[in-house]
Design a protein around this motif. Sequence first.
Motif, mmCIF file in Angstrom:
data_model
loop_
_atom_site.group_PDB
_atom_site.id
_atom_site.type_symbol
_atom_site.label_atom_id
_atom_site.label_comp_id
_atom_site.label_asym_id
_atom_site.label_seq_id
_atom_site.Cartn_x
_atom_site.Cartn_y
_atom_site.Cartn_z
ATOM 1 N N VAL A 279 0.811 -1.099 -0.044
ATOM 2 C CA VAL A 279 0.079 -0.113 -0.150
ATOM 3 C C VAL A 279 0.954 1.156 0.136
ATOM 4 O O VAL A 279 1.807 1.139 0.935
ATOM 5 C CB VAL A 279 -0.993 -0.113 1.248
ATOM 6 C CG1 VAL A 279 -1.640 1.368 1.284
ATOM 7 C CG2 VAL A 279 -1.865 -1.361 1.145
ATOM 8 N N VAL A 280 0.741 2.110 -0.894
ATOM 9 C CA VAL A 280 1.439 3.586 -1.003
ATOM 10 C C VAL A 280 0.325 4.485 -1.145
ATOM 11 O O VAL A 280 -0.304 4.681 -1.884
ATOM 12 C CB VAL A 280 2.150 3.660 -2.312
ATOM 13 C CG1 VAL A 280 3.180 4.785 -2.306
ATOM 14 C CG2 VAL A 280 3.414 2.220 -2.198
ATOM 15 N N LEU A 281 0.482 5.329 -0.066
ATOM 16 C CA LEU A 281 -0.649 6.460 -0.097
ATOM 17 C C LEU A 281 0.086 7.554 -0.185
ATOM 18 O O LEU A 281 1.018 8.214 0.441
ATOM 19 C CB LEU A 281 -1.167 6.368 1.664
ATOM 20 C CG LEU A 281 -1.974 4.961 2.085
ATOM 21 C CD1 LEU A 281 -2.161 5.209 3.632
ATOM 22 C CD2 LEU A 281 -3.052 4.709 1.409
ATOM 23 N N LYS A 282 -0.623 8.321 -1.041
ATOM 24 C CA LYS A 282 -0.155 9.800 -1.527
ATOM 25 C C LYS A 282 0.136 10.569 -0.425
ATOM 26 O O LYS A 282 0.843 11.490 -0.101
ATOM 27 C CB LYS A 282 -1.017 10.226 -2.725
ATOM 28 C CG LYS A 282 -0.573 11.527 -3.216
ATOM 29 C CD LYS A 282 -1.362 12.026 -4.262
ATOM 30 C CE LYS A 282 -0.934 13.273 -4.806
ATOM 31 N NZ LYS A 282 -1.607 14.058 -5.882
ATOM 32 N N LYS A 283 -0.961 10.628 0.421
ATOM 33 C CA LYS A 283 -1.063 11.604 1.713
ATOM 34 C C LYS A 283 0.331 11.396 2.624
ATOM 35 O O LYS A 283 0.876 12.133 3.294
ATOM 36 C CB LYS A 283 -2.250 11.471 2.503
ATOM 37 C CG LYS A 283 -2.398 10.057 3.297
ATOM 38 C CD LYS A 283 -3.688 9.923 4.057
ATOM 39 C CE LYS A 283 -3.839 8.724 4.681
ATOM 40 N NZ LYS A 283 -4.810 8.777 5.729
ATOM 41 N N ASP A 284 0.641 10.163 2.602
ATOM 42 C CA ASP A 284 1.950 9.757 3.328
ATOM 43 C C ASP A 284 3.119 10.297 2.812
ATOM 44 O O ASP A 284 4.483 10.322 3.518
ATOM 45 C CB ASP A 284 2.105 8.285 3.463
ATOM 46 C CG ASP A 284 1.042 7.678 4.517
ATOM 47 O OD1 ASP A 284 0.349 8.556 5.178
ATOM 48 O OD2 ASP A 284 0.674 6.637 4.737
ATOM 49 N N CYS A 285 3.278 10.493 1.363
ATOM 50 C CA CYS A 285 4.338 10.822 0.744
ATOM 51 C C CYS A 285 4.627 12.378 0.598
ATOM 52 O O CYS A 285 5.536 13.020 0.199
ATOM 53 C CB CYS A 285 4.125 10.331 -0.801
ATOM 54 S SG CYS A 285 4.133 8.576 -0.734
ATOM 55 N N GLY A 286 3.277 13.239 0.503
ATOM 56 C CA GLY A 286 3.504 14.591 0.564
ATOM 57 C C GLY A 286 3.368 15.404 -0.625
ATOM 58 O O GLY A 286 3.009 16.517 -0.621
ATOM 59 N N SER A 287 3.680 14.632 -1.707
ATOM 60 C CA SER A 287 3.574 15.248 -3.012
ATOM 61 C C SER A 287 3.481 14.379 -3.708
ATOM 62 O O SER A 287 3.747 12.885 -3.804
ATOM 63 C CB SER A 287 4.865 16.274 -3.338
ATOM 64 O OG SER A 287 6.076 15.436 -3.573
ATOM 65 N N GLN A 288 2.946 14.729 -5.372
ATOM 66 C CA GLN A 288 2.724 13.644 -6.269
ATOM 67 C C GLN A 288 4.168 12.999 -6.726
ATOM 68 O O GLN A 288 4.416 11.761 -6.995
ATOM 69 C CB GLN A 288 2.258 14.293 -7.360
ATOM 70 C CG GLN A 288 2.055 13.401 -8.750
ATOM 71 C CD GLN A 288 0.760 12.088 -8.353
ATOM 72 O OE1 GLN A 288 -0.118 12.311 -7.583
ATOM 73 N NE2 GLN A 288 1.009 11.238 -9.048
ATOM 74 N N ALA A 289 5.145 13.816 -6.748
ATOM 75 C CA ALA A 289 6.562 13.467 -7.119
ATOM 76 C C ALA A 289 7.113 12.388 -6.164
ATOM 77 O O ALA A 289 7.684 11.430 -6.475
ATOM 78 C CB ALA A 289 7.373 14.525 -7.335
#
Length: 89
Positions: A61-71
Amino acid sequence: MTKNKARIAVLVSGGGTNLQALIDAQKSGIIRAGEIKLVISNNAGAFALERAGKAGSKTAVVLKKDCGSQAAFEEKLKEVLTAHEIDLI
């Protein structure tokens, strides 16, 4: 010489009906040149992850909200795919 099967990752976000069709095609021999090795979701509650587990595929599972940005999200996806030596998405 035996050719190795392509290591396939499937991206999912919901129920996984398309994933199930791919799993069924793999089991029936329609998909011969590859094998589903990883299922990645951007939704931790996606039923598709359960389908994948039952079929013996690894999940992530990879959550965008945990990554901080689209990149950063895309970079994390790349890291997961690379770590599992995926050939085809």
